[in-house]
Design a protein around this motif. Structure first.
Motif, PDB file in Angstrom:
ATOM      1  N   SER A   4       0.543  -4.152   0.043  1.00  0.00           N
ATOM      2  CA  SER A   4       1.735  -3.869  -0.805  1.00  0.00           C
ATOM      3  C   SER A   4       1.408  -2.265  -1.066  1.00  0.00           C
ATOM      4  CB  SER A   4       2.004  -4.704  -2.169  1.00  0.00           C
ATOM      5  OG  SER A   4       0.875  -4.377  -2.894  1.00  0.00           O
TER       6      SER A   4
ATOM      7  N   ASP B 101       2.592  -5.701  -7.426  1.00  0.00           N
ATOM      8  CA  ASP B 101       2.694  -6.709  -6.317  1.00  0.00           C
ATOM      9  C   ASP B 101       1.274  -6.912  -5.561  1.00  0.00           C
ATOM     10  OD1 ASP B 101       2.969  -7.926  -3.888  1.00  0.00           O
ATOM     11  OD2 ASP B 101       4.747  -6.362  -3.199  1.00  0.00           O
TER      12      ASP B 101
ATOM     13  N   ARG C 228       3.304  -2.067   6.728  1.00  0.00           N
ATOM     14  CA  ARG C 228       3.993  -1.421   5.826  1.00  0.00           C
ATOM     15  C   ARG C 228       4.514   0.088   6.140  1.00  0.00           C
ATOM     16  NH1 ARG C 228       1.035  -0.134   1.846  1.00  0.00           N
ATOM     17  NH2 ARG C 228       1.620   2.011   1.870  1.00  0.00           N
TER      18      ARG C 228
END
Length: 782
Positions: free
Chosen positions: A611, A606, A529
């Motif tokens: 996340s 989330d 991410r």
């Protein structure tokens, strides 16, 4: 593999950094994108972690590159090896354990473990000074050149820039400011242009004049006519007279310099902002105020920490003595201060040379002076005499001198003594390098104020080796001496560990972040991410990476290599949300009961692994553990983390990634004999992405003149060279000069400097072209 690692470590000492070594290894074999040796691969091998292996092809490429590096890059004795060796000696003296010393130096200097271990295994250890001391050798003040250059660059950005220069007490702010001002004025010869140096201290002019006298003895650091510039074009202005001075000089003002700029939030400084006609330089050691008000700085151009100044020998690292218990003292009469007077006389008999005792009120200065003097009379064998004890405050002093500044000058000449003074008088601007101890007799919630006072003991002086700081109540001074200031940034209440890095290109930035995530064992989904977020950004902005600790179940010795962390990348879009969450959590005294419910106001829930929501949960948990750690509230697993009381927490690490392009190693070499090297380097660094190539013209006797070419210029030159070489190949050899002249005469216009057109013959032969032309599109982007 082990042999390659040792050779890499030696290459690091030669090249000076992982980035420079990786660049040298890549260029040594003319590596293309597929064969390029990236810094994170080099750092992985040097990290002394066998789990971070490289494939055989990469290892072979590295070894081939090392063959060239060892032949072409000479050893660099003492840099950085000298700093590593000295840090090792100090760490070993503190731990008594070789491996622990290596680990400490790796963290403090940011040098890979294999490099530190190589230095530890070779040569003689550096002589170590006792804790709280430095050697008597000359300090390294070269960083001041960087401070001046960075500040001038920021001031030139726009006509009303508000630029901060943060230098700790003892770092030479007045000297830096004076050199910068003189440089600024020497670049602007108009005699009516002036600099306003704004201060609330009447003694600044005298201090600056004494600094000028020192500069004039070292003409390298003073421009021609420095004395005249000082006398005729620098105006020292008291804050109360600021409005009048702004109105009087108006458009003649070329620069405003604000001394002790942490006061600039006060209304009396408003004319600098409301009536701005020139850029302003804000000088301070402590930019943060206890009331958290901003002081008006647009950007901090340069900052250096006490930790860096300790390493360079510019100031002395203090010993923080146990806090004094003054609860039983009676300040109303000298008899009530006998215990404190006894403490001061004992310490000056044992290990204090000249001690500054800071008091909060004028009457307390005189009362304590009387207590010390009375007790000293009872000790005829004490090394101090009655004249070596004095007091001073804004309204008087023990010698009866009309001016407190005169008294302080006289006391400064004494090699030993006890000076009792109000903090308001000596907290800022007072400079007596012979002071080696400060005793603060009052509590304060202002860390900036305490640092200003404590800093009086840290100034370097020949032969001075120790510095002591004694407080009436323990505060987090030690953390701030170890870290830089977080001006208008995240809260420092939880004492995050601060790490500053620079990057110059997008690949460079990705290498840094990738290596940080790998080194901190960040989980794969979080890494993906963060790197995906990073790929969406254009290089050129400053970024931050907050690494959040996760409970560690190994030993404290294994923490550096095995601890697992979470991560939040803070770009311009994420910054506002991150600061709101982090500063709010930091300000709390108790844990948040429902993390998920709290975060709903900031982040969409989330629960997927990796996340942003999960990372913010990790952040809150780490912050709450950090609060327990720094307040020494017991929690499960605390003995498994290497926390040192008074220093940064082991739960939060705040990485700043500052955009600061550097010259590629091949361009650095290309410019090595260019007479205009500095100008070309500055132009490249100003906008590295603009330039496609560099060209050099050899000068008649020695050296060369260099030029930067943008994409259009580079393409035009390459095309014209192809055309010209074709003409020359078809012509008779003796007609070559005529062909060149005909080409030059036929040009109606050209996008290149005239000198290149006139000397175009230097680019024809392939072997000369290789040394006269550098394609930055291939090599300069990193």
């Amino acid at each position: 593999m082990q042999t390659a690692v040792r050779r890499l470590a030696d290459g690091f000492l030669r090249a000076g950094s992982v980035k420079a070594l990786a660049e040298a290894l890549s260029q040594a074999q003319n590596a293309g994108p597929a064969q390029r040796i990236y810094p994170n691969r080099v750092h992985g091998m040097l990290s002394d972690d066998p789990a971070r292996s490289v494939n055989s092809a990469t290892l072979e490429a590295i070894e081939q590159g090392l063959d060239t590096v060892e032949r072409t890059i000479p050893a660099r004795p003492g840099n950085p090896e000298g700093a590593i060796r000295k840090a090792l000696a100090a760490a070993h003296a503190g731990t008594g354990d070789g491996e622990a010393a290596v680990g400490r130096v790796v963290k403090e200097l940011g040098v890979p473990a294999a490099v530190v271990r190589l230095v530890a295994e070779t040569g003689q250890p550096a002589e170590v000074d006792p804790p709280g001391s430095i050697s008597a050798s000359s300090p390294d003040w070269s960083w001041q050149e960087d401070a001046i250059a960075a500040s001038l660059k920021s001031l030139r950005k726009n006509p009303t820039s508000k630029v901060g220069l943060v230098v700790p007490t003892g770092g030479g702010k007045t000297r830096i400011a004076l050199r910068l001002i003189l440089t600024w004025l020497s670049e602007r010869p108009q005699p009516d242009r002036v600099v306003l140096w704004v201060t609330h201290r009447r003694g600044l002019r005298l201090q600056a004049r004494r600094t000028l006298q020192q500069l004039l003895r070292d003409p390298v650091h003073a421009p021609e006519g420095a004395a005249s510039l000082f006398a005729e074009r620098i105006r020292f202005v008291m804050v109360g007279d600021l409005s009048k001075a702004m109105a009087e000089f108006g458009e003649q003002i070329g620069l405003v310099v604000i001394d002790e700029a942490h006061h600039a939030a006060a209304p009396s400084y408003e004319p600098i902002f409301a009536d701005a006609v020139a850029p302003a330089l804000f000088l301070t050691a402590t930019p943060n105020r206890s009331d958290d008000l901003p002081i008006g700085i647009d950007e901090i151009a340069y900052t250096i920490t006490y930790r860096e100044l300790f390493a360079r020998g510019c100031v002395i690292e203090p010993v923080f003595d146990p806090p004094l218990d003054l609860t039983a003292l009676d300040w109303s009469a000298s008899d009530g201060l006998r215990d404190l007077a006894d403490y001061l006389l004992e310490r000056t008999e044992e290990d204090f040379g000249k001690v500054l005792v800071a008091v909060s009120l004028q009457d307390r200065a005189r009362t304590l002076y009387e207590a010390v003097s009375d007790l000293l009379d009872e000790r005829p064998t004490h090394p101090l005499s009655g004249e070596d004890v004095g007091y001073v405050h804004g309204a008087g002093n023990s010698a009866g001198a009309r001016d407190s500044a005169d008294f302080l000058d006289e006391f400064k000449a004494r090699p030993k003594g006890i000076l009792i003074a109000t903090s308001q008088l000596i907290g800022e601007g007072y400079d007596d390098p012979s002071i080696d101890a400060v005793v603060v007799t009052y509590p304060s919630t202002s860390i900036g104020h305490l640092m200003q006072v404590a800093g009086r003991a840290l100034r370097w002086a020949p032969g001075k080796r120790t510095a002591h700081v004694v407080q009436v109540r323990e505060s987090n001074l030690e953390y701030h001496f170890d870290q830089r200031w977080l001006y208008q940034d995240i809260s420092d209440r939880l004492r995050p560990d601060l790490v500053d890095m620079t990057y110059g290109t997008a690949p460079d930035l990705r290498d840094h972040v990738d290596e940080l995530l790998e080194r901190h064992n960040v989980a794969a989904p979080t890494r993906q991410r963060v790197l995906a977020q990073l790929d969406q950004l254009e290089p050129g902005e400053d970024l931050h990476l907050m690494l959040t600790g996760i409970p560690h179940y190994g030993t404290a010795d294994e923490f550096a290599e095995q601890s697992v962390w979470g991560a939040v990348l803070i770009d311009a879009v994420e910054r506002q949300r991150f600061i709101r969450v982090f500063n709010d959590v930091s300000a709390r005294n108790e844990d948040i009961k429902e993390h998920g419910q709290y975060l709903c106001a900031f982040v969409s829930p989330d629960s997927r692994s990796g996340s942003l929501w999960k990372s913010y949960v990790d952040l809150i948990v780490a912050a709450e553990y950090a609060r327990k750690e720094i307040t020494q509230t017991p929690y499960y697993g605390q003995e498994l983390r290497p926390y040192r009381p008074g220093r940064s927490t082991t739960w939060l690490r705040y990485i700043t990634l500052k955009f600061a392009p550097t010259l590629p190693l091949n361009l650095e070499r290309f410019l090595r004999d260019a007479v205009n090297r500095e100008a070309i380097a500055a132009a490249y660094l100003e906008d590295a992405q603009r330039w496609a190539a560099a060209a050099r013209i050899e000068l008649p006797l020695v050296g060369a003149e260099a030029f930067l070419l943008d994409q259009q210029q580079a393409e035009w030159l390459r095309l014209q060279l192809e055309v010209l070489v074709g003409h020359l190949q078809r012509a008779a050899p003796e007609a070559g000069f005529a062909e060149i002249a005909a080409w030059q005469n036929a040009l109606i216009s050209a996008p290149l400097p005239l000198k290149i057109i006139e000397q175009v013959g230097q680019f024809f032969r392939p072997e000369r072209f290789e040394s006269q032309y550098l394609n930055l599109a291939d090599h300069g982007r990193g």
